[in-house]
Write a protein that holds these residues in place. Sequence first.
Motif, PDB file in Angstrom:
ATOM      1  N   VAL A   1      47.984  48.431   9.603  1.00 51.35           N
ATOM      2  CA  VAL A   1      46.707  48.321   8.899  1.00 51.35           C
ATOM      3  C   VAL A   1      46.254  49.730   8.560  1.00 51.35           C
ATOM      4  O   VAL A   1      46.317  50.621   9.424  1.00 51.35           O
ATOM      5  CB  VAL A   1      45.637  47.612   9.761  1.00 51.35           C
ATOM      6  N   PRO A   2      45.840  49.993   7.320  1.00 51.10           N
ATOM      7  CA  PRO A   2      45.385  51.341   6.960  1.00 51.10           C
ATOM      8  C   PRO A   2      44.305  51.850   7.917  1.00 51.10           C
ATOM      9  O   PRO A   2      43.384  51.105   8.280  1.00 51.10           O
ATOM     10  CB  PRO A   2      44.842  51.169   5.538  1.00 51.10           C
ATOM     11  N   SER A   3      44.420  53.109   8.311  1.00 49.47           N
ATOM     12  CA  SER A   3      43.480  53.679   9.286  1.00 49.47           C
ATOM     13  C   SER A   3      42.055  53.680   8.767  1.00 49.47           C
ATOM     14  O   SER A   3      41.099  53.572   9.546  1.00 49.47           O
ATOM     15  CB  SER A   3      43.910  55.104   9.641  1.00 49.47           C
ATOM     16  N   GLN A   4      41.877  53.791   7.429  1.00 45.62           N
ATOM     17  CA  GLN A   4      40.524  53.795   6.871  1.00 45.62           C
ATOM     18  C   GLN A   4      39.823  52.454   7.098  1.00 45.62           C
ATOM     19  O   GLN A   4      38.621  52.408   7.396  1.00 45.62           O
ATOM     20  CB  GLN A   4      40.566  54.111   5.369  1.00 45.62           C
ATOM     21  N   ILE A   5      40.577  51.365   6.969  1.00 44.49           N
ATOM     22  CA  ILE A   5      40.008  50.042   7.202  1.00 44.49           C
ATOM     23  C   ILE A   5      39.648  49.870   8.667  1.00 44.49           C
ATOM     24  O   ILE A   5      38.580  49.343   9.014  1.00 44.49           O
ATOM     25  CB  ILE A   5      40.995  48.946   6.747  1.00 44.49           C
ATOM     26  N   LEU A   6      40.524  50.340   9.560  1.00 40.46           N
ATOM     27  CA  LEU A   6      40.240  50.239  10.987  1.00 40.46           C
ATOM     28  C   LEU A   6      39.007  51.058  11.360  1.00 40.46           C
ATOM     29  O   LEU A   6      38.190  50.634  12.180  1.00 40.46           O
ATOM     30  CB  LEU A   6      41.453  50.719  11.784  1.00 40.46           C
ATOM     31  N   SER A   7      38.849  52.234  10.758  1.00 37.32           N
ATOM     32  CA  SER A   7      37.710  53.091  11.081  1.00 37.32           C
ATOM     33  C   SER A   7      36.384  52.493  10.637  1.00 37.32           C
ATOM     34  O   SER A   7      35.346  52.770  11.242  1.00 37.32           O
ATOM     35  CB  SER A   7      37.895  54.470  10.434  1.00 37.32           C
ATOM     36  N   MET A   8      36.413  51.684   9.583  1.00 37.24           N
ATOM     37  CA  MET A   8      35.157  51.125   9.087  1.00 37.24           C
ATOM     38  C   MET A   8      34.801  49.802   9.752  1.00 37.24           C
ATOM     39  O   MET A   8      33.734  49.251   9.487  1.00 37.24           O
ATOM     40  CB  MET A   8      35.210  50.929   7.574  1.00 37.24           C
ATOM     41  N   LEU A   9      35.664  49.288  10.657  1.00 34.83           N
ATOM     42  CA  LEU A   9      35.414  47.996  11.284  1.00 34.83           C
ATOM     43  C   LEU A   9      34.045  47.897  11.973  1.00 34.83           C
ATOM     44  O   LEU A   9      33.319  46.923  11.752  1.00 34.83           O
ATOM     45  CB  LEU A   9      36.533  47.679  12.290  1.00 34.83           C
TER      46      LEU A   9
END
Length: 303
Positions: free
Chosen positions: A262-270
Amino acid sequence: MENLAALMAASINSGTPLLIAALGLLINERAGVLNLGAEGMMLVAAIAGFATTYETHSMTLGFAAGAAAGMVMAALFAFFALVLATNQVATGLALSIAGGGLSAFAGQKYVGMSLPATAHGIPGLRDLPWIGKALFDHHWMVYLSLLICAALVWFLYRSRAGLILRAVGESPESAHALGYPVLRIRFFALLFSGALCGLAGAYLAMIYTPMWVEGLVAGRGWIALALTTFSTWRPARVLLGALLFGSVTILQFHFQAVGIAVPSQILSMLPYAATVLVLVLISRNPDWIRLNMPASLGKPFRP
């Protein structure tokens, strides 16, 4: 099972600063004061706690410095919002911005520095298989936050002082007519809130990270504010919400550890996406919000 225990432990650790800060904000909002400066208070407390611990090698002094810094920031807010009766939303936003700038300036010397790791947990219990790592291998501030939550449940719903505090938040005019010092009660509620936000900021810098970088709080003050609304201003629900948001925050690291692509940017915005989603779902029923929200929240009062 070991991975699950590690995930539970990390979720509790991540949710603790949210719980401490949200409990403090709940008290001043129960008193009818809306303080949006949690992010700034936590940032100033974080650098105060980190710098004190780094220079003195005492975590006790570090937490005391963090709580004191939070109280000073809260007292500054109280002067404008209570004494001068300024707009509480604008004053809170100004406090948050000022706190971010002040912490960045004061923390220039400590950027990139870290604190030595210390042993945590309850001796004997932390060595138990699985459950020991999940529940008993935490810093004492984790357990203190649970005690504060239980104490606030008793204070708000089982004590005369808690009843007076809630009355001030519902109708300050009626409380004043009965002879209660509304502004003084709100002032001490803000100081208590500042102390807890200070402890939360110090925990982030001293235990959760433990290091100092600019913007260390990373929006957790805003999540704590949303958490008070999510929990409908009830301490027990704040605890559940903090664990939920803590789990969402830590999922980004768990996904990366188990190899989920999963792209790290998506994980960071969770965590922030979850906050927005919760607020949207709650806002669909404004009557339910009005039923639970202190009636005088955000409204200035002049005796």
